[in-house]
Design an enzyme around this catalytic site. Structure first.
Site, mmCIF file in Angstrom:
data_model
loop_
_atom_site.group_PDB
_atom_site.id
_atom_site.type_symbol
_atom_site.label_atom_id
_atom_site.label_comp_id
_atom_site.label_asym_id
_atom_site.label_seq_id
_atom_site.Cartn_x
_atom_site.Cartn_y
_atom_site.Cartn_z
ATOM 1 N N HIS A 192 -4.676 -6.932 -2.946
ATOM 2 C CA HIS A 192 -5.697 -7.140 -1.919
ATOM 3 C C HIS A 192 -5.722 -8.590 -1.433
ATOM 4 C CE1 HIS A 192 -8.186 -3.323 -3.148
ATOM 5 N NE2 HIS A 192 -7.052 -3.041 -2.541
ATOM 6 N N THR A 193 -4.919 -9.448 -2.039
ATOM 7 C CA THR A 193 -4.813 -10.834 -1.577
ATOM 8 C C THR A 193 -4.306 -10.898 -0.136
ATOM 9 O OG1 THR A 193 -3.689 -12.952 -1.938
ATOM 10 C CG2 THR A 193 -2.503 -11.031 -2.644
ATOM 11 N N ASP A 206 8.450 8.845 -5.849
ATOM 12 C CA ASP A 206 9.491 9.799 -5.451
ATOM 13 C C ASP A 206 9.607 9.940 -3.942
ATOM 14 O OD1 ASP A 206 7.125 11.052 -4.858
ATOM 15 O OD2 ASP A 206 7.728 13.012 -5.627
ATOM 16 N N ASN A 239 -4.417 8.333 3.323
ATOM 17 C CA ASN A 239 -3.099 7.904 3.808
ATOM 18 C C ASN A 239 -3.010 7.777 5.322
ATOM 19 O OD1 ASN A 239 -1.929 7.630 1.288
ATOM 20 N ND2 ASN A 239 -1.270 9.773 1.195
ATOM 21 N N SER A 257 7.516 10.930 -1.909
ATOM 22 C CA SER A 257 6.853 12.131 -1.382
ATOM 23 C C SER A 257 5.903 11.789 -0.235
ATOM 24 C CB SER A 257 6.112 12.880 -2.491
ATOM 25 O OG SER A 257 5.216 12.027 -3.189
ATOM 26 N N PRO A 307 -7.153 6.231 -6.286
ATOM 27 C CA PRO A 307 -8.456 5.693 -6.693
ATOM 28 C C PRO A 307 -9.309 5.353 -5.468
ATOM 29 C CG PRO A 307 -6.641 4.458 -7.693
ATOM 30 C CD PRO A 307 -6.036 5.372 -6.693
ATOM 31 N N ASP A 365 -1.141 -14.709 -3.259
ATOM 32 C CA ASP A 365 -1.487 -15.745 -4.233
ATOM 33 C C ASP A 365 -2.675 -15.252 -5.069
ATOM 34 O OD1 ASP A 365 -3.706 -15.932 -2.570
ATOM 35 O OD2 ASP A 365 -3.172 -17.882 -1.733
ATOM 36 N N GLY A 396 4.345 10.463 -8.741
ATOM 37 C CA GLY A 396 5.273 9.406 -9.143
ATOM 38 C C GLY A 396 5.979 8.779 -7.950
ATOM 39 N N ARG A 446 0.819 -1.195 0.000
ATOM 40 C CA ARG A 446 0.000 0.000 0.000
ATOM 41 C C ARG A 446 0.861 1.256 0.000
ATOM 42 N NH1 ARG A 446 -3.795 1.993 4.289
ATOM 43 N NH2 ARG A 446 -5.340 3.222 3.147
ATOM 44 N N HIS A 503 0.558 4.013 -2.868
ATOM 45 C CA HIS A 503 0.166 5.381 -2.515
ATOM 46 C C HIS A 503 1.283 6.388 -2.783
ATOM 47 C CE1 HIS A 503 -3.725 4.837 -0.037
ATOM 48 N NE2 HIS A 503 -3.561 3.791 -0.830
ATOM 49 N N ASP A 504 2.541 5.924 -2.792
ATOM 50 C CA ASP A 504 3.628 6.828 -3.183
ATOM 51 C C ASP A 504 3.614 7.051 -4.692
ATOM 52 O OD1 ASP A 504 5.949 8.453 -3.018
ATOM 53 O OD2 ASP A 504 7.187 6.740 -3.602
#
Length: 344
Positions: free
Chosen positions: A214-215, A97, A114, A99, A184, A274, A95, A85, A89-90
């Site tokens: 999400h597995t 980076d 976040n 941040s 998203p 998986d 991009g 995650r 999220h980065d």
């Protein structure tokens, strides 16, 4: 992209200035094009496998990061979804980076999507270990990408190994508003998700592969209460969800509760990387609406079915998608900086 815009604007302004001759303007145009070639073209080419080889006073940079991830994984397997995650999220905001790692008011960390991101301490630990061996050499952005790969392999097995490209540099701008705008949503339709990933240069199949993270993921009851009790104001559960699964989730998520319980996103094998996530989706056991949407939408259903299949090529395909995500809007060469502390 940023370089392209600023150079182009600069050129336009100068071209319109009445004191400039046409010849000068033409020369500026050439200079601008040359500048563009220098700044934009090699940005992805500059990422390479083994970028740090021989650059850290005899220390193996990737092995150092791996040992830190392995020690954490041994006592806390949830570091796998945490790092997946963190990288996602980065990379989706300005991009890949780093941040997201910057502390301060109004930074990406403070954006609502976040607030539950974790793993910052592990990145700090890896950074400190590398700074002691070769100060100012290894970027925080690369540490995120390497550590995430190591976590995926620990969580799924050696078939999940993929070679990471390194050579990123760290950005120095971090805004909560960027995170809110770029990440998203958990209830996106398949077409909204395809568009969000497409805006980052990723395909619809990349999107389906990356949601496969999400597995091993978790969400909270507050995100799914409407699907369980009052879908679209109907006063009933979401009909797209298996009724037995609804009943099971209701026991975990009472309609009125003082505690916001966690919910596994993959009820098949929740702690293993998986393809079980895709099998769950076909059984109408997707927890988040976006998960269920990619299974039912014609644009993505075939990909979900293929990944759920017995002879799943999910490990290899997933690694390719992770590498492509790791290439989003990277800073390389002389762009950005190498931070001394990942938080500052």
């Amino acid at each position: 992209m940023h370089h392209h815009t600023s150079s182009f604007l600069l050129y336009n302004r100068q071209r319109r200035a009445p004191t400039r001759s046409k010849k000068m303007a033409a020369a500026l145009g050439v200079a601008t094009v040359a500048l563009l070639c220098l700044t934009v073209v090699p940005s992805h080419a500059a990422l390479q496998v083994g970028f740090y080889s021989g650059k850290c006073n005899g220390t193996d940079v990737e092995a150092t990061i791996k040992s830190i991830v392995a020690a954490r994984f041994a006592r806390d397997r949830s570091i796998v979804p945490a790092l997946l995650r963190l990288q996602f999220h980065d990379c989706f905001v300005r991009g890949c980076d780093a941040s997201i790692l910057l502390d301060g008011s109004g930074t990406e960390k403070t954006a609502r999507p976040n607030l539950s991101v974790r793993g910052y301490d592990l990145i700090d630990q890896a950074k400190a270990a590398l700074e002691s061996k070769c100060a100012g050499v290894v970027s925080c952005a690369d540490i995120i990408v390497v550590a995430t790969r190591d976590a995926v392999v620990l969580g799924g097995g050696t078939q999940y190994t993929y070679a990471v490209q390194t050579g990123r540099r760290d950005g120095n701008i971090s805004l909560a508003s960027d995170a809110t705008r770029n990440l998203p949503g958990d209830s996106f339709s398949a077409s909204q998700a395809i568009a969000a990933f497409g805006a980052k240069g990723l395909s619809a199949s990349d999107m389906v592969l990356l949601l496969g993270g999400h597995t091993v993921g978790l969400t909270h009851c507050s995100f799914i209460l409407n699907r369980l009790y009052n879908y679209n104001g109907s006063g009933k559960p979401d009909p797209a969800m298996d009724p037995a699964f609804v009943a099971m989730l209701k026991s975990r998520c009472p309609q009125t509760s003082t505690v916001d319980n966690t919910v596994l996103l993959d009820h098949g094998t929740p702690t293993t990387v998986d393809n079980s996530y895709y099998e769950q989706l076909l059984a109408r056991r997707g927890v988040l609406k976006v998960d269920q949407n990619i299974a039912s939408d014609a644009a993505t259903n075939a990909t979900v079915r293929a990944l759920a299949g017995g002879s799943s090529s999910f490990p290899a395909l997933s690694g390719g998608a992770m590498v492509r995500m790791g290439g989003i809007q990277v800073l390389t060469g002389t762009q950005g900086q190498i931070r001394k502390s990942c938080r500052v």
